[in-house]
Design a protein around this motif. Structure first.
Motif, short mmCIF file in Angstrom:
data_model
loop_
_atom_site.label_atom_id
_atom_site.label_comp_id
_atom_site.label_asym_id
_atom_site.label_seq_id
_atom_site.Cartn_x
_atom_site.Cartn_y
_atom_site.Cartn_z
N VAL A 160 0.84 -1.26 -0.08
CA VAL A 160 -0.04 -0.04 0.19
C VAL A 160 0.80 1.42 0.00
O VAL A 160 0.87 2.12 -0.93
CB VAL A 160 -0.94 0.01 1.15
CG1 VAL A 160 -1.72 1.40 1.29
CG2 VAL A 160 -2.06 -1.24 1.10
N ALA A 161 1.94 1.20 0.80
CA ALA A 161 2.76 2.44 0.92
C ALA A 161 3.68 2.43 -0.29
O ALA A 161 3.89 3.54 -0.81
CB ALA A 161 3.81 2.29 2.13
N GLY B 284 1.15 3.80 -3.18
CA GLY B 284 0.79 5.45 -2.63
C GLY B 284 1.93 6.22 -3.05
O GLY B 284 1.63 7.37 -3.28
N LEU C 221 1.53 7.82 -6.56
CA LEU C 221 0.30 8.72 -6.92
C LEU C 221 0.51 9.81 -6.59
O LEU C 221 1.22 10.60 -5.50
CB LEU C 221 -0.90 8.12 -6.10
CG LEU C 221 -1.09 6.52 -6.03
CD1 LEU C 221 -2.29 6.14 -5.20
CD2 LEU C 221 -1.45 6.08 -7.47
N ASP D 82 -3.87 11.78 -9.80
CA ASP D 82 -5.42 11.54 -9.92
C ASP D 82 -6.38 11.71 -10.81
O ASP D 82 -7.19 10.87 -10.95
CB ASP D 82 -5.79 12.31 -8.31
CG ASP D 82 -5.36 11.62 -7.24
OD1 ASP D 82 -4.68 10.77 -7.24
OD2 ASP D 82 -5.62 12.63 -5.87
N ARG E 32 -6.94 3.37 -6.64
CA ARG E 32 -6.15 4.36 -5.80
C ARG E 32 -5.95 5.52 -6.18
O ARG E 32 -5.37 5.88 -7.41
CB ARG E 32 -5.06 3.43 -5.50
CG ARG E 32 -5.33 2.06 -4.98
CD ARG E 32 -3.64 1.55 -4.44
NE ARG E 32 -3.93 -0.03 -4.23
CZ ARG E 32 -3.84 -0.83 -4.75
NH1 ARG E 32 -3.73 -0.89 -6.15
NH2 ARG E 32 -3.90 -2.15 -4.31
N GLN E 33 -5.90 6.63 -5.25
CA GLN E 33 -5.55 7.93 -5.52
C GLN E 33 -4.72 8.73 -4.54
O GLN E 33 -4.82 8.14 -3.47
CB GLN E 33 -7.05 8.88 -6.05
CG GLN E 33 -7.58 8.39 -7.31
CD GLN E 33 -8.67 9.39 -7.49
OE1 GLN E 33 -8.85 10.37 -7.08
NE2 GLN E 33 -9.50 8.84 -8.48
N ALA E 34 -4.09 9.83 -4.67
CA ALA E 34 -3.26 10.30 -3.69
C ALA E 34 -4.10 10.88 -2.56
O ALA E 34 -3.75 10.80 -1.29
CB ALA E 34 -2.27 11.37 -4.30
N ARG F 73 -8.28 7.44 -0.98
CA ARG F 73 -7.90 6.17 -0.75
C ARG F 73 -9.28 5.10 -0.69
O ARG F 73 -9.78 4.88 0.34
CB ARG F 73 -7.00 5.92 0.25
CG ARG F 73 -5.65 6.52 0.12
CD ARG F 73 -4.89 6.00 -1.21
NE ARG F 73 -3.71 7.04 -1.34
CZ ARG F 73 -2.53 6.82 -0.96
NH1 ARG F 73 -2.45 5.83 0.06
NH2 ARG F 73 -1.79 7.53 -0.88
#
Length: 362
Positions: A212-213, A216, A219, A232, A240-242, A245
């Protein structure tokens, strides 16, 4: 490692002329320095190399130019260590950049030969492209060249409608030209099988804090000036977006439905599963994508089934012989968007000790 072996950033005294600088999407081919020496011509070709697709738009490549050679390096500082621990997707990304170099060289009537992994013991040096003589591009070569700046990854739903059979056959032929097999799934049951694997992969990665990290970190919120990663605005509605989430479960279900409803789901497979196979698969991928773009098609990746080992085995059983290297869907776009690119001067290096490489034998 912060730089390829024996390289340093391009110094100001060696920097290319002003018309080599700027957004690579905006550099016209009329700016090509036809009367210049080979190093300057090769630096110009790099504007097409950096337009290649890469995993999460990480752009994990670096280049060095010497005499009539371009060396293609993997930049492991941009590798996704959790999602891509072996560097397979990173190597494929560099392979796609290499294919763009080959296509661009042909367009400018430059004969070129590729030497994969030319120096033993230097795994970051993936390939060298050497100029020699002249070449005559075919009509299809010219179509591929014109497709380089318009090819885009499109993460949104595509327009309804089937992909014409002759186009699918042409995409399969494009992969074969690089020694790679393209599996095209159009039957509902087969697409649903891949869609279930995509859903499972998103759930697995969503349960792993490292994944996930890592995802992310690439993003980008709206207005972010960084010339890499995925903004985004370019993400699909449930991606997923910055700044927003959605839960992994929501993304997983949405992506499953998106894949299952696609006109075609494609997988590239290779006989082996070595870095050389990954490099070949990257070149095949870009040849397929350019062939598709020349016919107004765009692609979107759903690589979770090849990123998770347990799912990759299931995907192998689904698509038949070979090792699956990438999974993507194609279609006619409804929205036209694209990710940014770093400028050539940001990825170009010069060798400190060129004689340390055995290029006189090339």
């Amino acid at each position: 490692m912060t730089a390829p072996p024996s390289t340093v950033p391009l110094s100001a005294s060696h920097a290319p002329d002003a018309h080599f600088l700027g957004d690579p999407h905006e550099i016209p081919d009329t700016a090509y320095p036809a009367s210049a020496d080979p190093p300057e011509q090769l630096r110009f070709l790099l504007h097409y190399a950096v337009l290649a697709p890469s995993v999460l738009n990480t752009q994990p490549w670096r280049f060095a130019v010497e005499r009539n050679l371009i060396r293609v390096y993997a930049d492991r500082t941009r590798q996704l260590r959790r999602v891509d621990p072996d560097g397979r997707e990173m190597t494929m990304s560099c392979g796609a950049a290499l294919l763009n170099l080959r296509v661009a060289a042909l367009h400018f009537h430059l004969g070129a030969e590729v030497y994969p992994f030319p120096v033993a013991g230097q795994p970051n040096l993936l390939a060298a492209l050497a100029l020699h003589g002249a070449a005559q591009p075919t009509d299809e070569d010219e179509r591929l060249f014109r497709a380089i700046p318009v090819r885009r990854t499109n993460r949104h739903p595509f327009a309804e409608g089937d992909i014409p059979k002759d186009v699918i056959e042409r995409l399969e032929q494009a992969a074969r030209e690089e020694g790679v097999r393209l599996v095209v799934l159009t039957e509902a049951e087969a697409k649903e099988g891949v869609a279930r694997l995509v859903e499972a992969g998103i759930r697995l990665q969503g349960e792993d804090p490292r994944a996930v990290a890592e995802l992310g970190a690439w993003l980008r919120p709206k207005g972010d000036p960084r010339p890499d990663g995925v903004c985004d605005e370019d993400q699909g509605v449930w991606d997923r977006q910055a700044e927003v989430r959605p839960p992994a479960s929501t993304i997983a279900v949405s992506k499953r439905e998106l894949v299952a409803s696609s006109s075609a789901v494609l997988t590239l497979t290779t006989e082996g599963d070595t870095p050389a196979d990954w490099l070949a698969a990257g070149q095949a991928l870009e040849r397929v994508l350019l062939t598709a773009a020349a016919r107004d098609l765009q692609a979107s990746y759903v690589n979770q089934p090849v990123e998770e080992a347990t799912l990759r085995e299931k995907l192998m059983a689904l698509v038949g012989n070979g090792f699956p290297q990438v999974v993507f869907r194609i279609g006619f776009p409804v929205r036209h968007e694209g990710t940014p690119r770093r400028h050539v001067q940001d990825v170009l290096f010069e060798d400190v000790e060129p004689s340390s490489y055995a290029w006189r034998t090339v």
